[in-house]
Design a protein around this motif. Structure first.
Motif, PDB file in Angstrom:
ATOM      1  N   MET A  10       0.839  -1.203   0.000  1.00  0.00           N
ATOM      2  CA  MET A  10       0.000   0.000   0.000  1.00  0.00           C
ATOM      3  C   MET A  10       0.875   1.254   0.000  1.00  0.00           C
ATOM      4  O   MET A  10       0.587   2.210  -0.714  1.00  0.00           O
ATOM      5  N   SER A  13       2.737   1.381  -3.627  1.00  0.00           N
ATOM      6  CA  SER A  13       1.923   1.574  -4.832  1.00  0.00           C
ATOM      7  C   SER A  13       0.776   2.555  -4.630  1.00  0.00           C
ATOM      8  O   SER A  13       0.258   3.104  -5.599  1.00  0.00           O
ATOM      9  N   GLY A  14       0.344   2.719  -3.408  1.00  0.00           N
ATOM     10  CA  GLY A  14      -0.790   3.588  -3.134  1.00  0.00           C
ATOM     11  C   GLY A  14      -2.131   2.935  -3.429  1.00  0.00           C
ATOM     12  O   GLY A  14      -3.160   3.606  -3.456  1.00  0.00           O
ATOM     13  N   VAL A  15      -2.119   1.621  -3.664  1.00  0.00           N
ATOM     14  CA  VAL A  15      -3.341   0.886  -3.987  1.00  0.00           C
ATOM     15  C   VAL A  15      -3.545  -0.215  -2.945  1.00  0.00           C
ATOM     16  O   VAL A  15      -2.604  -0.927  -2.600  1.00  0.00           O
ATOM     17  N   ASP A  16      -4.782  -0.337  -2.491  1.00  0.00           N
ATOM     18  CA  ASP A  16      -5.115  -1.399  -1.546  1.00  0.00           C
ATOM     19  C   ASP A  16      -5.057  -2.748  -2.272  1.00  0.00           C
ATOM     20  O   ASP A  16      -5.625  -2.880  -3.364  1.00  0.00           O
ATOM     21  N   ARG A  19      -8.450  -4.138  -3.457  1.00  0.00           N
ATOM     22  CA  ARG A  19      -8.997  -3.482  -4.655  1.00  0.00           C
ATOM     23  C   ARG A  19      -8.245  -3.924  -5.904  1.00  0.00           C
ATOM     24  O   ARG A  19      -8.838  -4.084  -6.967  1.00  0.00           O
ATOM     25  N   MET A  20      -6.939  -4.115  -5.783  1.00  0.00           N
ATOM     26  CA  MET A  20      -6.148  -4.587  -6.918  1.00  0.00           C
ATOM     27  C   MET A  20      -6.599  -5.986  -7.321  1.00  0.00           C
ATOM     28  O   MET A  20      -6.719  -6.294  -8.511  1.00  0.00           O
ATOM     29  N   PHE A  23      -9.833  -5.780  -9.235  1.00  0.00           N
ATOM     30  CA  PHE A  23      -9.573  -5.262 -10.580  1.00  0.00           C
ATOM     31  C   PHE A  23      -8.986  -6.343 -11.484  1.00  0.00           C
ATOM     32  O   PHE A  23      -9.420  -6.514 -12.632  1.00  0.00           O
TER      33      PHE A  23
END
Length: 78
Positions: A10, A13-16, A19-20, A23
């Motif tokens: 997190m 990359s700044g992404v949970d 959620r990845m 996706f």
């Protein structure tokens, strides 16, 4: 240990990661459906031009459906 990996991913990359994962699974489902639709189009074209009989077309469509469902089950299991 998983919490440290999640926090590190997190932060970097700044992404949970959850959620990845959603996706990526959605993307895989889309690709599988596009390929299945392409096979369906090929089966329909072969049937309309008389290259295959109705029974063969039905068998091919059922085979594509079974393979797609198996792939969906495998991907969601991961």
């Amino acid at each position: 240990m998983y919490g440290d990996m999640k926090a590190g991913f997190m932060d970097a990359s700044g992404v949970d990661p959850a959620r990845m994962k959603v996706f990526v699974i959605s993307l895989v489902f889309g690709v599988i459906l596009v390929i299945a639709a392409w096979f369906g189009k090929m089966i329909l074209e072969a049937y309309t031009t008389g290259e295959i009989e109705q029974a063969d077309a039905i068998e091919a469509v059922i085979s594509v459906i079974v393979i797609v469902c198996t792939l969906f089950a495998f991907v969601t299991w991961l």
